[in-house]
Scaffold this motif. Structure first.
Motif, PDB file in Angstrom:
ATOM      1  N   ALA A   1      56.490  28.808  38.320  1.00 43.57           N
ATOM      2  CA  ALA A   1      56.226  28.309  36.969  1.00 43.57           C
ATOM      3  C   ALA A   1      54.924  28.913  36.453  1.00 43.57           C
ATOM      4  O   ALA A   1      53.939  29.022  37.186  1.00 43.57           O
ATOM      5  CB  ALA A   1      56.148  26.793  36.977  1.00 43.57           C
ATOM      6  N   GLY A   2      54.962  29.294  35.186  1.00 38.47           N
ATOM      7  CA  GLY A   2      53.808  29.944  34.579  1.00 38.47           C
ATOM      8  C   GLY A   2      53.858  31.454  34.645  1.00 38.47           C
ATOM      9  O   GLY A   2      53.076  32.133  33.962  1.00 38.47           O
TER      10      GLY A   2
ATOM     11  N   ASN B   1      57.736  34.688  29.142  1.00 35.23           N
ATOM     12  CA  ASN B   1      56.403  34.315  29.594  1.00 35.23           C
ATOM     13  C   ASN B   1      56.307  32.800  29.796  1.00 35.23           C
ATOM     14  O   ASN B   1      57.144  32.051  29.310  1.00 35.23           O
ATOM     15  CB  ASN B   1      55.357  34.765  28.568  1.00 35.23           C
ATOM     16  CG  ASN B   1      55.311  36.269  28.399  1.00 35.23           C
ATOM     17  OD1 ASN B   1      55.497  37.028  29.358  1.00 35.23           O
ATOM     18  ND2 ASN B   1      55.057  36.725  27.176  1.00 35.23           N
ATOM     19  N   SER B   2      55.277  32.397  30.501  1.00 32.54           N
ATOM     20  CA  SER B   2      55.028  30.966  30.729  1.00 32.54           C
ATOM     21  C   SER B   2      56.299  30.263  31.188  1.00 32.54           C
ATOM     22  O   SER B   2      56.705  29.238  30.630  1.00 32.54           O
ATOM     23  CB  SER B   2      54.495  30.315  29.450  1.00 32.54           C
ATOM     24  OG  SER B   2      53.327  30.954  29.011  1.00 32.54           O
TER      25      SER B   2
ATOM     26  N   SER C   1      55.954  35.327  34.653  1.00 30.82           N
ATOM     27  CA  SER C   1      56.684  36.093  33.648  1.00 30.82           C
ATOM     28  C   SER C   1      57.780  36.928  34.301  1.00 30.82           C
ATOM     29  O   SER C   1      57.704  37.256  35.488  1.00 30.82           O
ATOM     30  CB  SER C   1      55.739  37.028  32.880  1.00 30.82           C
ATOM     31  OG  SER C   1      54.746  36.309  32.194  1.00 30.82           O
TER      32      SER C   1
ATOM     33  N   ARG D   1      57.511  32.052  23.640  1.00 34.19           N
ATOM     34  CA  ARG D   1      57.519  32.421  25.060  1.00 34.19           C
ATOM     35  C   ARG D   1      58.469  33.569  25.353  1.00 34.19           C
ATOM     36  O   ARG D   1      58.255  34.325  26.288  1.00 34.19           O
ATOM     37  CB  ARG D   1      57.897  31.229  25.934  1.00 34.19           C
ATOM     38  CG  ARG D   1      56.952  30.058  25.858  1.00 34.19           C
ATOM     39  CD  ARG D   1      57.251  29.040  26.950  1.00 34.19           C
ATOM     40  NE  ARG D   1      58.610  28.526  26.856  1.00 34.19           N
ATOM     41  CZ  ARG D   1      59.518  28.657  27.826  1.00 34.19           C
ATOM     42  NH1 ARG D   1      59.232  29.306  28.942  1.00 34.19           N
ATOM     43  NH2 ARG D   1      60.723  28.127  27.676  1.00 34.19           N
TER      44      ARG D   1
ATOM     45  N   LYS E   1      59.107  28.078  32.831  1.00 31.32           N
ATOM     46  CA  LYS E   1      59.190  26.673  33.198  1.00 31.32           C
ATOM     47  C   LYS E   1      60.398  26.471  34.109  1.00 31.32           C
ATOM     48  O   LYS E   1      61.376  27.215  34.017  1.00 31.32           O
ATOM     49  CB  LYS E   1      59.352  25.811  31.941  1.00 31.32           C
ATOM     50  CG  LYS E   1      58.272  26.001  30.900  1.00 31.32           C
ATOM     51  CD  LYS E   1      58.580  25.183  29.661  1.00 31.32           C
ATOM     52  CE  LYS E   1      57.511  25.375  28.582  1.00 31.32           C
ATOM     53  NZ  LYS E   1      57.815  24.576  27.365  1.00 31.32           N
TER      54      LYS E   1
ATOM     55  N   SER F   1      58.712  25.152  40.770  1.00 31.63           N
ATOM     56  CA  SER F   1      57.588  24.350  40.249  1.00 31.63           C
ATOM     57  C   SER F   1      56.426  24.345  41.219  1.00 31.63           C
ATOM     58  O   SER F   1      56.526  24.774  42.345  1.00 31.63           O
ATOM     59  CB  SER F   1      58.057  22.931  39.976  1.00 31.63           C
ATOM     60  OG  SER F   1      58.582  22.372  41.144  1.00 31.63           O
TER      61      SER F   1
END
Length: 123
Positions: free
Chosen positions: A13-14, A83-84, A16, A66, A86, A123
């Motif tokens: 998570a976070g 990007n970013s 790319s 994103r 989740k 996560s």
């Protein structure tokens, strides 16, 4: 038109990812190119699309800011930069080609599909 997607994988998570979809066949530049995603038990979801020359982009609200779609007509390739990331972005991502944005969103019988590429976000 035949489509071949690649670039999926396991990402934290976070992070790319950049997905690619190479097209073969005629008239790549005459198609809107898009991306969909699907998780088990759910319908395939439209994510976004880009116009014939790349001048128009469309995204669902949940990915705006994103996700970025780009295309290179000379290389007959469309890209999806994510990007970013989740955990809820985890899905099989499909590239698609259609004559227009309307057909991309509302007329699935007019869509050419690539095989999916799996994106898994931990996560």
């Amino acid at each position: 038109v035949q489509l071949q997607a690649s670039g999926g994988g396991l990402v934290q998570a976070g992070g790319s990812l950049n997905l690619s979809c190479a097209a073969s066949g005629r008239s790549f530049s005459s198609y809107y190119m898009g991306w969909f995603r699907q998780t088990p038990g759910k319908e395939r979801e439209f994510v976004g699309a880009i116009g014939w020359s790349g001048g128009s982009e469309f995204y669902v609200d949940s990915v705006k800011g994103r996700f970025t779609i780009a295309r290179d007509n000379a290389k007959t390739t469309v890209y999806l930069q994510i990007n970013s990331l989740k955990p809820e972005d985890t899905a099989v991502y499909y590239c698609a080609a259609a004559p227009s944005i309307m057909s991309m969103q509302y007329y699935p019988s007019l869509i050419y599909w690539g095989q999916g590429t799996l994106v898994t976000v931990s996560s």
